[in-house]
Write an enzyme that holds these catalytic residues in place. Structure first.
Site, PDB file in Angstrom:
ATOM      1  N   SER A 141      12.046  -8.674 -13.216  1.00 50.46           N
ATOM      2  CA  SER A 141      11.480  -7.168 -13.349  1.00 50.46           C
ATOM      3  C   SER A 141      10.503  -7.522 -14.398  1.00 50.46           C
ATOM      4  O   SER A 141      10.502  -8.416 -15.412  1.00 50.46           O
ATOM      5  CB  SER A 141      12.679  -6.285 -13.756  1.00 50.46           C
ATOM      6  OG  SER A 141      12.106  -5.461 -14.558  1.00 50.46           O
ATOM      7  N   TYR A 154      19.800  -3.599 -18.437  1.00 46.66           N
ATOM      8  CA  TYR A 154      19.000  -4.227 -17.588  1.00 46.66           C
ATOM      9  C   TYR A 154      17.996  -5.173 -17.916  1.00 46.66           C
ATOM     10  O   TYR A 154      17.797  -6.126 -17.219  1.00 46.66           O
ATOM     11  CB  TYR A 154      18.292  -2.921 -16.967  1.00 46.66           C
ATOM     12  CG  TYR A 154      17.637  -3.171 -15.546  1.00 46.66           C
ATOM     13  CD1 TYR A 154      17.931  -3.429 -14.335  1.00 46.66           C
ATOM     14  CD2 TYR A 154      16.169  -3.371 -15.858  1.00 46.66           C
ATOM     15  CE1 TYR A 154      17.299  -3.768 -13.396  1.00 46.66           C
ATOM     16  CE2 TYR A 154      15.330  -3.703 -14.710  1.00 46.66           C
ATOM     17  CZ  TYR A 154      15.817  -3.860 -13.457  1.00 46.66           C
ATOM     18  OH  TYR A 154      15.172  -3.919 -12.651  1.00 46.66           O
TER      19      TYR A 154
HETATM   20  P1  NAP Z   1      16.972  -0.859  -3.768  1.00 48.86           P
HETATM   21  O1  NAP Z   1      16.447  -0.317  -2.695  1.00 48.86           O
HETATM   22  O2  NAP Z   1      18.126  -0.179  -4.594  1.00 48.86           O
HETATM   23  O3  NAP Z   1      17.518  -2.427  -3.505  1.00 48.86           O
HETATM   24  C1  NAP Z   1      18.656  -2.986  -4.065  1.00 48.86           C
HETATM   25  C2  NAP Z   1      19.185  -4.054  -3.183  1.00 48.86           C
HETATM   26  O4  NAP Z   1      20.372  -4.622  -3.672  1.00 48.86           O
HETATM   27  C3  NAP Z   1      19.885  -3.181  -1.948  1.00 48.86           C
HETATM   28  O5  NAP Z   1      19.571  -3.681  -0.671  1.00 48.86           O
HETATM   29  C4  NAP Z   1      21.587  -3.226  -2.302  1.00 48.86           C
HETATM   30  O6  NAP Z   1      22.366  -3.763  -1.096  1.00 48.86           O
HETATM   31  C5  NAP Z   1      21.510  -4.741  -2.880  1.00 48.86           C
HETATM   32  N1  NAP Z   1      22.529  -4.746  -3.850  1.00 48.86           N
HETATM   33  C6  NAP Z   1      23.050  -4.399  -4.911  1.00 48.86           C
HETATM   34  N2  NAP Z   1      24.277  -4.624  -5.257  1.00 48.86           N
HETATM   35  C7  NAP Z   1      24.642  -5.687  -4.457  1.00 48.86           C
HETATM   36  C8  NAP Z   1      25.764  -6.537  -4.140  1.00 48.86           C
HETATM   37  N3  NAP Z   1      26.734  -6.478  -4.962  1.00 48.86           N
HETATM   38  N4  NAP Z   1      25.664  -7.489  -3.225  1.00 48.86           N
HETATM   39  C9  NAP Z   1      24.570  -7.369  -2.403  1.00 48.86           C
HETATM   40  N5  NAP Z   1      23.459  -6.721  -2.498  1.00 48.86           N
HETATM   41  C10 NAP Z   1      23.587  -5.863  -3.520  1.00 48.86           C
HETATM   42  O7  NAP Z   1      15.887  -1.209  -5.098  1.00 48.86           O
HETATM   43  P2  NAP Z   1      14.505  -2.069  -5.242  1.00 48.86           P
HETATM   44  O8  NAP Z   1      13.860  -1.268  -5.977  1.00 48.86           O
HETATM   45  O9  NAP Z   1      14.140  -2.521  -3.804  1.00 48.86           O
HETATM   46  O10 NAP Z   1      15.362  -3.340  -5.649  1.00 48.86           O
HETATM   47  C11 NAP Z   1      15.273  -4.602  -5.400  1.00 48.86           C
HETATM   48  C12 NAP Z   1      15.052  -5.694  -6.572  1.00 48.86           C
HETATM   49  O11 NAP Z   1      13.925  -5.504  -7.268  1.00 48.86           O
HETATM   50  C13 NAP Z   1      16.205  -5.447  -7.603  1.00 48.86           C
HETATM   51  O12 NAP Z   1      16.808  -6.764  -8.181  1.00 48.86           O
HETATM   52  C14 NAP Z   1      15.580  -4.706  -8.954  1.00 48.86           C
HETATM   53  O13 NAP Z   1      15.875  -4.811 -10.026  1.00 48.86           O
HETATM   54  C15 NAP Z   1      14.137  -5.460  -8.638  1.00 48.86           C
HETATM   55  N6  NAP Z   1      13.138  -4.329  -9.436  1.00 48.86           N
HETATM   56  C16 NAP Z   1      12.898  -3.271  -8.886  1.00 48.86           C
HETATM   57  C17 NAP Z   1      11.906  -2.347  -9.557  1.00 48.86           C
HETATM   58  C18 NAP Z   1      11.546  -0.957  -8.793  1.00 48.86           C
HETATM   59  O14 NAP Z   1      10.677  -0.360  -9.413  1.00 48.86           O
HETATM   60  N7  NAP Z   1      12.148  -0.529  -7.710  1.00 48.86           N
HETATM   61  C19 NAP Z   1      11.265  -2.796 -10.573  1.00 48.86           C
HETATM   62  C20 NAP Z   1      11.435  -4.149 -11.042  1.00 48.86           C
HETATM   63  C21 NAP Z   1      12.385  -4.855 -10.545  1.00 48.86           C
HETATM   64  P3  NAP Z   1      23.515  -2.477  -0.574  1.00 48.86           P
HETATM   65  O15 NAP Z   1      22.857  -1.176  -1.147  1.00 48.86           O
HETATM   66  O16 NAP Z   1      23.256  -2.708   1.014  1.00 48.86           O
HETATM   67  O17 NAP Z   1      24.514  -2.680  -1.268  1.00 48.86           O
END
Ligand code: NAP
Length: 265
Positions: A141, A154
């Site tokens: 991130s 985080y």
């Molecule tokens: P998201 O839609 O909430 O996706 C999170 C994913 O992580 C979901 O598919 C969830 O799967 C999976 N997950 C969570 N805990 C897990 C576990 N214990 N085992 C297996 N899978 C797990 O959010 P996103 O924004 O796309 O996030 C994806 C990544 O990008 C994350 O690492 C987040 O920190 C990073 N990120 C996001 C942003 C943003 O603004 N969106 C910015 C910077 C970084 P299930 O729900 O099926 O369990």
């Protein structure tokens, strides 16, 4: 088709950045493995198949070693090998002030964001070593590089992902395995859509480009790092953040410059 005949594994492929990247991999003709939530995982597989791709869903919790091992084993037993992994599963967690945070919250954030990436790399790299090649991309991130006062756990977890990526990248560079990390700014996923207009405007304003990013913009960067187009890119933290971390540094430099100027007058 930059990923033709490659087998790719995506953690956190059930929604957001992971789902869009899994579909983008398949559009480049990779065979894809995704998974945790059953319905959403099956839906990602359906979207990939609809687009003419091949995918399977393996239900795996990345904080559990047996699940992660089984996920990698399944990918190899179905598709014969593993060429690419996008270790993207993550959680934002609760983020009250540091003194209010609980041990359980610490464990959850660190287990998903750090242990999950470590465990995934452990079994993916073991398989790739047998093949003599592979490419891994982890998701950090902007907060893997700079800090947010409102998100200490985080921030710590994503700094750890960057450190883990760099050390692993150095350890396996000679073995033909490239490991990099992508660092998104605020991205328009479900969580963003659920925010108030005020919060959305605030988040957009943090990015010099004037808006938040889309999952596809992150997926495109991940595609590049995953593919042979990035054959000389190792241990890199690729910011996909509309300039927000860059501007954080510049703002600080301007502040320091102003202070120095005032001191000389
Ligand atoms: P998201 O839609 O909430 O996706 C999170 C994913 O992580 C979901 O598919 C969830 O799967 C999976 N997950 C969570 N805990 C897990 C576990 N214990 N085992 C297996 N899978 C797990 O959010 P996103 O924004 O796309 O996030 C994806 C990544 O990008 C994350 O690492 C987040 O920190 C990073 N990120 C996001 C942003 C943003 O603004 N969106 C910015 C910077 C970084 P299930 O729900 O099926 O369990």
């Amino acid at each position: 088709m930059i990923l033709q005949n490659k087998v790719a594994l995506v953690t956190g492929g059930t929604s957001g950045i992971g789902r869009v990247t899994a579909i983008a991999y398949a559009q480049q003709e990779a065979k894809v493995v995704v998974g945790r939530r059953m319905d959403e995982g099956e839906e990602t597989v359906r979207l990939i198949q609809e687009a003419g791709g091949e995918a399977i869903f393996v239900q795996a919790d990345v904080t559990k070693e047996a699940d992660v091992k089984a996920m990698v084993d399944k990918a190899v037993s179905v598709f014969g090998r593993l060429d690419i992994a996008f270790n993207n599963a993550g959680t934002v967690g609760e983020n009250p002030s540091l003194i209010e945070q609980t041990e359980a919250e610490y464990d959850r954030t660190m287990n998903v964001n750090v242990k999950g990436v470590w465990l995934s790399m452990k079994y993916e790299i073991a398989q790739m070593l047998k093949q003599g090649s592979g490419s891994l991309v982890n998701t950090a991130s902007g907060l893997g590089v700079v800090a947010s006062p409102s998100q200490p756990l985080y921030t710590a977890s994503k700094h750890a992902v960057v450190g883990l990526t760099k050390a692993a990248a150095l350890q396996y560079a000679k073995a033909g395995i490239r490991i990099n990390v992508v660092a998104p700014g605020s991205i328009k996923t479900d969580m963003f859509e659920a925010a108030t207009d005020e919060v959305k405007a605030y988040l957009a304003g943090l990015h010099p480009i004037g808006r938040v990013g889309t999952p596809l913009e992150v997926a495109n960067a991940v595609l590049f790092l995953s593919s042979d187009m990035a054959s000389f890119v190792i241990g890199e933290t690729l910011m996909v953040d509309g300039g927000s971390v860059c501007s954080a540094v510049v703002d600080r430099q301007c502040e320091m410059f102003d202070t120095a100027l005032q001191a000389t007058h």
